[in-house]
Design an enzyme around this catalytic site. Sequence first.
Site, short mmCIF file in Angstrom:
data_model
loop_
_atom_site.label_atom_id
_atom_site.label_comp_id
_atom_site.label_asym_id
_atom_site.label_seq_id
_atom_site.Cartn_x
_atom_site.Cartn_y
_atom_site.Cartn_z
N GLU A 287 4.01 39.93 -8.37
CA GLU A 287 3.12 40.07 -9.13
C GLU A 287 2.37 41.36 -8.85
OE1 GLU A 287 0.36 37.42 -6.26
OE2 GLU A 287 -0.55 39.21 -5.97
N LYS B 36 1.53 25.30 -4.07
CA LYS B 36 0.79 24.85 -3.32
C LYS B 36 0.90 22.37 -3.71
CE LYS B 36 -2.59 28.75 -5.19
NZ LYS B 36 -3.34 29.02 -5.76
N ASP C 35 -1.44 38.25 -12.74
CA ASP C 35 -2.29 37.23 -12.14
C ASP C 35 -3.37 37.99 -12.08
OD1 ASP C 35 -2.84 36.42 -9.72
OD2 ASP C 35 -3.87 37.48 -8.38
N ARG D 117 0.91 -1.34 -0.43
CA ARG D 117 0.24 0.32 -0.34
C ARG D 117 0.84 1.22 0.00
NH1 ARG D 117 -2.95 1.80 -2.90
NH2 ARG D 117 -4.20 -0.02 -2.25
N LYS E 171 4.19 39.57 -3.47
CA LYS E 171 2.62 39.33 -3.92
C LYS E 171 1.98 40.45 -3.28
CE LYS E 171 0.90 35.09 -3.47
NZ LYS E 171 0.96 34.80 -4.73
#
Length: 289
Positions: free
Chosen positions: A205, A145, A226, A110, A177
């Site tokens: 960004e 992410k 963006d 597994r 950002k």
Amino acid sequence: MTFVTFDPDQLVGGGFDAAAFVTSTLAEDLGDAGDITSAAVIPADARFTGVMDSRDAITVAGLPLAEAFFRALDPDAVIERLVEDGAQVAAGTDLMRIAGNARALLTAERSALNTVQHLSGIATMTRAYVDRLTGTGATLLDTRKTIPGLRLLEKYATRMGGAQNHRMGLWDAAMIKDNHVAVAGDVGEAVARAKAAGIARIIVEVDRVDQIEPALAAGATHLLLDNMDAPTLRRAVTLVGGRVPTEASGGVTLETIRALAETGVTYVSVGRLTQSAPAADVGLDFANA
């Protein structure tokens, strides 16, 4: 961009310890009592021969780690990898043959399959996005992410699917950002502070075209455009004029990626490659005569 290479033992230079990963993953599955099913049902000296195969058309990733799981519990196992990571295979393709102690191999099954299913799922989705970019000149990037603790593996899988890695973490480039800009006051000030800190790669960004010139004037080396639609991206690329690489990002799907890439951006980044890829359907079947 950052690249690391893979062998059965570790992601060389990437800080990934395959032996520790295998050990901790098996420990999670075994607990304190071990594999009580195999211990009760299978004689200690029983042998197992099996074939790992793909039930769907996939791009393969993770086979060296699967081999490491089996060898961790049976060092004398005979294992033959029939394809290499990065291969695109049809449904029904045999990926690996294994033979060895039945208890050991079924205990490791597994963990080995989970790893191959997850990484091959990422590689398969990545390949689909890469194929949509064919002929546009744009390069596919992944993002940060990722599942905590699995970033190096998941970014390895995107490379097997044909993407290029974006930042590996917070340490290898500045990415300014919207929240950084909000605290700093404006785009130019935020970039100027990063440049003054001696940072060589400064990704910025921008979500409006009027932020482009201030960012470039202050020293941005890469612009992340963006959530811009295709006409706005085309205008932004024209304004940049090749001075720095440009990247389309934000909500990119298989249906939209080609139109975004055709605007002339250098890169398109897609978070869902690691955030949302479904597991590939890979199994291990008993093959004794």
